[in-house]
Structures are given as structure tokens and as C-alpha cells.
Design a protein around this motif. Structure first.
Motif, mmCIF file in Angstrom:
data_model
loop_
_atom_site.group_PDB
_atom_site.id
_atom_site.type_symbol
_atom_site.label_atom_id
_atom_site.label_comp_id
_atom_site.label_asym_id
_atom_site.label_seq_id
_atom_site.Cartn_x
_atom_site.Cartn_y
_atom_site.Cartn_z
ATOM 1 N N TRP A 118 13.305 4.002 -7.679
ATOM 2 C CA TRP A 118 13.819 4.477 -8.962
ATOM 3 C C TRP A 118 12.845 4.169 -10.100
ATOM 4 O O TRP A 118 12.597 5.012 -10.964
ATOM 5 C CB TRP A 118 15.181 3.829 -9.244
ATOM 6 C CG TRP A 118 15.762 4.212 -10.570
ATOM 7 C CD1 TRP A 118 16.439 5.352 -10.891
ATOM 8 C CD2 TRP A 118 15.708 3.439 -11.774
ATOM 9 N NE1 TRP A 118 16.813 5.346 -12.216
ATOM 10 C CE2 TRP A 118 16.378 4.181 -12.788
ATOM 11 C CE3 TRP A 118 15.173 2.195 -12.095
ATOM 12 C CZ2 TRP A 118 16.516 3.712 -14.094
ATOM 13 C CZ3 TRP A 118 15.314 1.728 -13.392
ATOM 14 C CH2 TRP A 118 15.972 2.474 -14.378
ATOM 15 N N LEU A 119 12.271 2.977 -10.065
ATOM 16 C CA LEU A 119 11.288 2.599 -11.085
ATOM 17 C C LEU A 119 10.098 3.559 -11.086
ATOM 18 O O LEU A 119 9.596 3.951 -12.138
ATOM 19 C CB LEU A 119 10.801 1.170 -10.846
ATOM 20 C CG LEU A 119 11.726 0.043 -11.287
ATOM 21 C CD1 LEU A 119 11.298 -1.273 -10.648
ATOM 22 C CD2 LEU A 119 11.716 -0.078 -12.808
ATOM 23 N N ILE A 120 9.665 3.928 -9.906
ATOM 24 C CA ILE A 120 8.515 4.825 -9.793
ATOM 25 C C ILE A 120 8.863 6.234 -10.257
ATOM 26 O O ILE A 120 8.149 6.828 -11.072
ATOM 27 C CB ILE A 120 8.008 4.840 -8.335
ATOM 28 C CG1 ILE A 120 7.379 3.490 -7.975
ATOM 29 C CG2 ILE A 120 6.987 5.971 -8.127
ATOM 30 C CD1 ILE A 120 7.064 3.326 -6.507
ATOM 31 N N LYS A 121 9.971 6.753 -9.768
ATOM 32 C CA LYS A 121 10.312 8.156 -10.016
ATOM 33 C C LYS A 121 10.918 8.398 -11.390
ATOM 34 O O LYS A 121 10.664 9.442 -12.015
ATOM 35 C CB LYS A 121 11.267 8.643 -8.928
ATOM 36 C CG LYS A 121 10.669 8.628 -7.528
ATOM 37 C CD LYS A 121 11.715 9.001 -6.480
ATOM 38 C CE LYS A 121 11.140 8.942 -5.070
ATOM 39 N NZ LYS A 121 12.153 9.266 -4.035
ATOM 40 N N GLU A 122 11.726 7.457 -11.870
ATOM 41 C CA GLU A 122 12.464 7.684 -13.116
ATOM 42 C C GLU A 122 11.883 6.941 -14.317
ATOM 43 O O GLU A 122 11.941 7.435 -15.438
ATOM 44 C CB GLU A 122 13.937 7.267 -12.925
ATOM 45 C CG GLU A 122 14.647 7.987 -11.788
ATOM 46 C CD GLU A 122 14.700 9.495 -12.005
ATOM 47 O OE1 GLU A 122 14.740 9.939 -13.163
ATOM 48 O OE2 GLU A 122 14.696 10.237 -11.000
ATOM 49 N N VAL A 123 11.336 5.770 -14.084
ATOM 50 C CA VAL A 123 10.777 4.977 -15.184
ATOM 51 C C VAL A 123 9.276 5.201 -15.303
ATOM 52 O O VAL A 123 8.712 5.173 -16.392
ATOM 53 C CB VAL A 123 11.096 3.477 -14.990
ATOM 54 C CG1 VAL A 123 10.476 2.624 -16.087
ATOM 55 C CG2 VAL A 123 12.598 3.258 -14.937
ATOM 56 N N GLY A 124 8.621 5.427 -14.161
ATOM 57 C CA GLY A 124 7.179 5.673 -14.178
ATOM 58 C C GLY A 124 6.342 4.422 -14.092
ATOM 59 O O GLY A 124 5.188 4.400 -14.518
ATOM 60 N N ARG A 134 0.831 -1.209 0.000
ATOM 61 C CA ARG A 134 0.000 0.000 0.000
ATOM 62 C C ARG A 134 0.866 1.261 0.000
ATOM 63 O O ARG A 134 0.508 2.270 -0.603
ATOM 64 C CB ARG A 134 -0.931 -0.002 1.204
ATOM 65 C CG ARG A 134 -2.301 -0.632 0.936
ATOM 66 C CD ARG A 134 -2.292 -2.153 0.997
ATOM 67 N NE ARG A 134 -2.380 -2.656 2.358
ATOM 68 C CZ ARG A 134 -2.303 -3.953 2.669
ATOM 69 N NH1 ARG A 134 -2.150 -4.866 1.726
ATOM 70 N NH2 ARG A 134 -2.380 -4.349 3.932
ATOM 71 N N GLY A 135 2.039 1.188 0.659
ATOM 72 C CA GLY A 135 2.957 2.321 0.626
ATOM 73 C C GLY A 135 3.486 2.584 -0.773
ATOM 74 O O GLY A 135 3.660 3.737 -1.182
ATOM 75 N N THR A 136 3.736 1.517 -1.528
ATOM 76 C CA THR A 136 4.202 1.667 -2.906
ATOM 77 C C THR A 136 3.131 2.321 -3.768
ATOM 78 O O THR A 136 3.434 3.158 -4.631
ATOM 79 C CB THR A 136 4.599 0.297 -3.487
ATOM 80 O OG1 THR A 136 5.556 -0.328 -2.624
ATOM 81 C CG2 THR A 136 5.213 0.448 -4.872
ATOM 82 N N THR A 137 1.882 1.973 -3.535
ATOM 83 C CA THR A 137 0.783 2.613 -4.266
ATOM 84 C C THR A 137 0.743 4.112 -3.991
ATOM 85 O O THR A 137 0.566 4.921 -4.907
ATOM 86 C CB THR A 137 -0.560 1.962 -3.891
ATOM 87 O OG1 THR A 137 -0.662 0.692 -4.538
ATOM 88 C CG2 THR A 137 -1.741 2.825 -4.350
ATOM 89 N N ASN A 147 1.137 7.007 -6.821
ATOM 90 C CA ASN A 147 0.162 8.085 -7.033
ATOM 91 C C ASN A 147 0.840 9.452 -6.963
ATOM 92 O O ASN A 147 0.518 10.364 -7.737
ATOM 93 C CB ASN A 147 -0.946 7.999 -5.986
ATOM 94 C CG ASN A 147 -1.827 6.775 -6.162
ATOM 95 O OD1 ASN A 147 -1.865 6.179 -7.246
ATOM 96 N ND2 ASN A 147 -2.534 6.388 -5.121
ATOM 97 N N GLN A 148 1.769 9.579 -6.050
ATOM 98 C CA GLN A 148 2.474 10.858 -5.871
ATOM 99 C C GLN A 148 3.272 11.240 -7.110
ATOM 100 O O GLN A 148 3.359 12.421 -7.460
ATOM 101 C CB GLN A 148 3.403 10.746 -4.653
ATOM 102 C CG GLN A 148 4.187 12.014 -4.339
ATOM 103 C CD GLN A 148 5.119 11.819 -3.147
ATOM 104 O OE1 GLN A 148 4.949 10.882 -2.357
ATOM 105 N NE2 GLN A 148 6.093 12.689 -3.015
ATOM 106 N N HIS A 149 3.836 10.240 -7.797
ATOM 107 C CA HIS A 149 4.718 10.520 -8.938
ATOM 108 C C HIS A 149 4.073 10.206 -10.287
ATOM 109 O O HIS A 149 4.753 10.277 -11.317
ATOM 110 C CB HIS A 149 6.024 9.741 -8.785
ATOM 111 C CG HIS A 149 6.869 10.213 -7.645
ATOM 112 N ND1 HIS A 149 7.754 11.268 -7.760
ATOM 113 C CD2 HIS A 149 6.945 9.804 -6.346
ATOM 114 C CE1 HIS A 149 8.348 11.475 -6.599
ATOM 115 N NE2 HIS A 149 7.874 10.602 -5.729
ATOM 116 N N GLY A 150 2.795 9.860 -10.284
ATOM 117 C CA GLY A 150 2.103 9.602 -11.541
ATOM 118 C C GLY A 150 2.598 8.364 -12.268
ATOM 119 O O GLY A 150 2.552 8.291 -13.510
#
Length: 389
Positions: free
Chosen positions: A336-342, A17-20, A24-27
Motif C-alpha cells: 500500500w505504501l508503494i502503490k498509494e503513498v509512493g 530486492r523484491g520491494t525494490t 521501480n514498477q510503481h515509481g
């Protein structure tokens, strides 16, 4: 200020749930928390609209609205061939999450031990600890995620009160074979152990694998507490409709636990879901075809990244080896996947008792266009992996 309970110090908030929240924060495209981005069957939407206009806005019977339990009993009987009494064998809960907590608190006393296979859905260890029990971990070995019988025997030798089986498994996608389940049953009978099964992916199985309901094995029903939900089968994870299926004596006790945990599931949603439980077998065949196609699409995307992965036998999760990306820590890789790769995936370490830091769990319960969009972004992984070499 007084101190909080010490049992809370041995586990964290949900990593999934934290990853979700971070996604959401980084689109980012959320392939972490396992929920679809498509609508449930039309019969559910129509049922929901009718239920909002009907007399279903107050408490239902604590352990589940009668019409819902009757439809649920027929559905379970159809697939298991068991005689299911809607009044004696079922408790409706707020999702399979509550069902697992009800099962654990019904089966275990403080100080008891509970066997949990590793990797495991993060709630299981927390459920045991919150119940005052101690988890015992038995490793599942990739790529097939089978267990070593010697490991299982050593765990049972510690006289556990229960063993938890997720089948098909979240996060590995493993489907336990009949022989594996019979081996577990052999030890459960020898040590007089409860078998708590979690089966929300029962209808998401990939050929040639088959789902075997543990409680249908010879002599198994009287020691099996089955937890399940409607969330994955009908794409309604937000409705929080689950249930416990067990012998009458167990259910009589589980009703008490459930009553004081949540009182009852949402009355209008139980009414709305009756039509889904009455869907013909063709619906479940179509569900298998739907997820088989999604699996093949997403696995093709992963093949293009050249990162190793384990093909799931069931459920809708894939464990991907991100060693080639050069991260020493899977949590940092996930960020990194969330922020840089999306694209959001869950750090594999959150599922393992062992020090595993090289895996990310993705899920593919998404529309084709969502998966293809994720694939375009995941193409960046090939670039980074090649640069690392």
C-alpha cells in the motif's frame, strides 16, 4: 522433471530486492533497499576513469589485487590498531554478501548450528542453510534491541559452531556495546565457537554510541572472522567490493571457498578503489556528520507522522511501527505504501524469526531533496492513522 534441492524450500527470494522491483514498477521513492542516490567521493570517480584505461581488464590475483589489499590492510590497521598482513589476513570478495557466504562455508560443516540474532539481515539464515547448517535464533528486544543473557546461554548450550553479529545492525540500527560483545566472547570461548561479524556500517555511528571491533577484544582475534565491504562507507553498493579479515589459518581455507565461488572481484574496480582506502580520517568524520544530519532530517519527518519508531544508534535504517495504519499484515502495508503513498519500505517480518507483523524498515541514505520528497508523501500516513482512531 527431477526435484530441486530441498534446502531451497525453507527460505524465499530476497524480500528487500523484491520491494525494490515493486518500487521501480510503481515509481515510488525507494527507501527499502539500502543504497544512496548520490555519487561516491570524487577520488573514486577519478580512479575509475584511470582504471578503465589501464591494464586492469583481466583476472587479478584470486584473493585480491595486491595494491588493493595493501591499501585495505593499512586502512583496517589504522582503525583497529591490529597488525594486518595483506597476504595472510585478507580475502577480497564480491561484496560483503559473498564474504558472509565464504565465512559461513569456511567455518561450518553440514549439520552444524549457527546463532543468529533476530531481527537479522535476511541473508544470514539463508547463508547458514545453504552451508548445510541450522540457524538458532536469539531475540533482540526493542526499543534498545539488547539480548537477554539467559537466551544467549541457552543458544550456546546447543554447541553452535558459529555466531553471526551484524554491528551496527541491519535492520535495527543497534550498536552492540563493549560489555555485550564481551558477554558474547565469554560464551564463544566456553563453547569454542567462531564469531562471524558483519561490519559494513562501521563508520556510520551516532553519538554517544561507539563502534567496537569484535576482533580487537582480548583474545578474540583467533576466533573472529570479520566480513566487511566498501559499499556503504564509500557509497558504491554496485561495485561489489567486500572482504574477509581473519587469522592466517582461516584465510588459507577461505581462499579456497572464494576461488570456487566467484574466482575474484572485479580487477578495474579494485584498482579504482585504492584512492578511497587512502583517504584521511577527516573523510570518515565527514561521513558521520553527513549521516547524522540525514538521520535527524528523516526522524523529524517520521515524528510528523506520529508513528512510533526506534532511533537508530548506527547504520541508516529505521524500524517504524505501522500498527496505527490498521493493517494486519506488514506485507500488505508495504504494498500500500508503494502503490498509494509512493514510498517503499521493507516489511519488518522479513527480518524476524518471531511473528512480527507491525513494522516497516525505511532507510535514509538519500539526498536531502529525496528525503523531503518522501516526507511530503509520508504525510498521508498521518491522515490514515488519525482516521483509524
Amino acid at each position: 522433471m527431477p526435484s530441486t534441492a530441498t534446502r531451497l524450500s525453507v527460505f524465499t527470494e530476497s524480500v528487500i530486492r523484491g520491494t525494490t522491483r515493486l518500487a521501480n514498477q510503481h515509481g515510488a521513492i525507494n527507501l527499502s533497499q539500502g543504497f544512496p542516490d548520490f555519487d561516491p567521493p570524487e577520488v573514486l570517480l577519478e580512479g575509475l576513469e584511470r582504471a578503465t584505461r589501464g591494464p586492469f581488464h583481466q583476472y587479478a590475483v584470486t584473493w585480491g589485487a595486491p595494491r588493493f589489499r595493501q591499501a585495505l590492510a593499512k586502512k583496517i590497521s589504522h582503525f583497529t590498531k591490529l597488525d594486518v598482513d595483506p597476504d595472510q589476513h585478507l580475502v577480497v570478495t564480491c561484496g560483503s554478501t559473498e564474504a558472509m557466504m565464504v565465512a559461513m562455508m569456511t567455518a561450518c560443516n553440514p549439520g552444524d548450528k549457527v546463532i543468529v540474532f533476530s531481527p537479522f539481515y535476511e541473508n544470514y539464515a539463508a547463508d547458514a542453510i545453504l552451508s548445510g547448517a541450522e540457524p538458532i535464533y536469539v531475540p533482540l528486544h526493542p526499543p534498545g534491541f539488547g539480548f537477554d543473557e539467559d537466551d544467549l546461554a541457552k543458544a550456546f548450550a546447543q554447541q553452535p559452531k558459529a555466531i553471526v553479529i551484524c554491528n551496527p545492525s541491519n535492520p535495527s540500527g543497534k550498536v552492540f556495546t563493549r560489555d555485550e560483545l564481551l558477554t558474547i566472547l565469554k560464551y564463544a570461548e566456553q563453547y569454542d565457537t567462531w564469531v562471524i561479524t558483519d561490519e559494513p556500517y562501521e563508520h556510520i555511528i551516532y553519538a554517544p554510541h561507539e563502534h567496537v571491533y569484535f576482533n580487537t577484544l582480548p583474545g578474540a582475534f583467533e576466533r573472529t572472522i570479520t566480513c566487511n565491504s566498501l559499499s556503504k562507507t564509500y557509497s558504491i553498493t554496485g561495485w561489489r567490493l567486500g572482504y574477509v579479515h581473519a587469522p592466517a589459518g582461516v584465510i588459507n581455507q577461505a581462499k579456497k571457498v572464494h576461488d570456487f565461488l566467484t574466482v575474484g572481484a572485479a580487477a578495474p574496480l579494485m584498482e579504482a578503489a585504492v584512492g578511497a582506502l587512502e583517504l584521511p580520517s577527516s573523510y570518515y568524520e565527514g561521513l558521520t556528520q553527513l549521516y547524522t544530519a540525514k538521520r535527524e532530517l528523516f526522524l523529524d519527518i517520521l515524528r510528523s507522522t506520529r508513528l512510533p519508531f526506534t532511533e537508530p544508534q548506527g547504520a541508516y535504517y529505521v524500524m517504524v511501527d505501522i500498527s496505527a495504519l490498521g493493517f494486519a499484515d506488514d506485507t500488505k502495508a508495504s504494498e500500500w505504501l508503494i502503490k498509494e503513498v509512493g514510498v517503499a519500505g521493507v516489511p519488518g517480518s522479513s527480518f524476524f524469526r518471531e511473528p512480527v507483523k507491525h513494522l516497516i524498515r525505511f532507510h535514509f541514505a538519500k539526498r536531502e531533496e529525496t528525503l523531503r520528497a518522501a516526507g511530503e508523501r509520508l504525510g498521508l500516513l498521518t491522515v490514515r492513522a488519525n482516521a483509524g482512531r
